[in-house]
Design an enzyme around this catalytic site. Sequence first.
Site, PDB file in Angstrom:
ATOM      1  N   ASP A  21       0.840  -1.207   0.000  1.00 55.57           N
ATOM      2  CA  ASP A  21       0.000   0.000   0.000  1.00 55.57           C
ATOM      3  C   ASP A  21       0.872   1.253   0.000  1.00 55.57           C
ATOM      4  O   ASP A  21       1.975   1.245   0.550  1.00 55.57           O
ATOM      5  CB  ASP A  21      -0.909  -0.023   1.246  1.00 55.57           C
ATOM      6  CG  ASP A  21      -2.022   0.996   1.147  1.00 55.57           C
ATOM      7  OD1 ASP A  21      -2.306   1.489   0.036  1.00 55.57           O
ATOM      8  OD2 ASP A  21      -2.618   1.311   2.197  1.00 55.57           O
ATOM      9  N   HIS A  38       2.944   3.311  -8.939  1.00 60.49           N
ATOM     10  CA  HIS A  38       2.808   1.877  -9.208  1.00 60.49           C
ATOM     11  C   HIS A  38       4.068   1.352  -9.899  1.00 60.49           C
ATOM     12  O   HIS A  38       4.540   0.261  -9.601  1.00 60.49           O
ATOM     13  CB  HIS A  38       1.575   1.603 -10.066  1.00 60.49           C
ATOM     14  CG  HIS A  38       0.278   1.967  -9.390  1.00 60.49           C
ATOM     15  ND1 HIS A  38      -0.002   1.609  -8.098  1.00 60.49           N
ATOM     16  CD2 HIS A  38      -0.812   2.654  -9.832  1.00 60.49           C
ATOM     17  CE1 HIS A  38      -1.205   2.048  -7.771  1.00 60.49           C
ATOM     18  NE2 HIS A  38      -1.714   2.702  -8.806  1.00 60.49           N
ATOM     19  N   LEU A 132      11.121 -20.439  -4.459  1.00 64.34           N
ATOM     20  CA  LEU A 132      10.003 -19.629  -3.942  1.00 64.34           C
ATOM     21  C   LEU A 132       8.764 -19.758  -4.828  1.00 64.34           C
ATOM     22  O   LEU A 132       8.881 -19.710  -6.055  1.00 64.34           O
ATOM     23  CB  LEU A 132      10.453 -18.161  -3.910  1.00 64.34           C
ATOM     24  CG  LEU A 132       9.387 -17.123  -3.569  1.00 64.34           C
ATOM     25  CD1 LEU A 132       9.074 -17.167  -2.072  1.00 64.34           C
ATOM     26  CD2 LEU A 132       9.842 -15.714  -3.960  1.00 64.34           C
ATOM     27  N   SER A 197      -8.307  -4.990   4.731  1.00 68.06           N
ATOM     28  CA  SER A 197      -8.834  -4.710   3.388  1.00 68.06           C
ATOM     29  C   SER A 197      -9.244  -5.952   2.590  1.00 68.06           C
ATOM     30  O   SER A 197      -8.853  -6.098   1.417  1.00 68.06           O
ATOM     31  CB  SER A 197      -7.818  -3.893   2.574  1.00 68.06           C
ATOM     32  OG  SER A 197      -7.527  -2.688   3.217  1.00 68.06           O
TER      33      SER A 197
END
Length: 248
Positions: A21, A38, A132, A197
């Site tokens: 965020d 972004h 991962l 959220s």
Amino acid sequence: MDKKSLINTSNLPRHVAIIMDGNGRWAKEHNKPRIFGHKHGVLSVRSVVEAAGEIGIDYLTLYAFSTENWNRPRMEVTALMQLLVNTISNEVAELSKNNVRLMTIGDLGSLPNNCQRELNNAIENTKNNTGLTLVLALSYSSKWELTHAVQQIARQVQQGSLQPEEINQTTIDLHLQTNLIPDPELLIRTSGEHRISNFLLWQIAYSELVFSNKLWPDFSKEDFFDAIIDYQKRERRFGLTSEQVVNE
Ligand code: FPP
């Protein structure tokens, strides 16, 4: 100081989830349009993926686009989708080189076709990687996910293949988007907001929560390591007493 050396590798969370965020505020601080934030956020994504791989985290889930984000101005939504397409296509080779497997959770069918194509291609190309697992939450929200799970379970009951009394927590787990993924032990949220959220509500029942004041584009590898160190200082009790946990 080298933060990484302070991490106890025998007590790592298997799964870290992150609510990224603060991109918009970061852009505003730099007097730039939101998409600039972004774009810089993608650099933090890269750092955190690297950091998670370096210390041997198994699963990293990033909340990249929520169901509610569709309501943002059309220009921002379009730009975010394009950024996603470009990032995946630019990074897929690097992900593979680093043995990263890509997965998604969310309503993938609601994304633009070129986005779905790029994602499916990257998922297919990385499916045999054993390092991962990077999970992108796209057009995801927990209430959407739970609603779908309930619909699927109700259908089985209606067809007679499942009795209501047979429904248990595992039944619900199996119908969630995350059915192949362990619950996160650690959830990080950036930008100083203390909210969940609509993210992984069922799965974070016992997760440790770490809130960072950094805006996402400023969130670095060191900040990620800090969150892991913070997690390792906590005592996870799962409803037991401290004595019970220590004596186990
Ligand atoms: C939250 O900041 C961020 C998002 C809704 C999008 C996150 C997307 C990226 C980091 C880029 C693409 C991701 C990948 C995985 C390639 P905000 O816009 O809500 O910030 P604000 O609260 O300051 O307005």
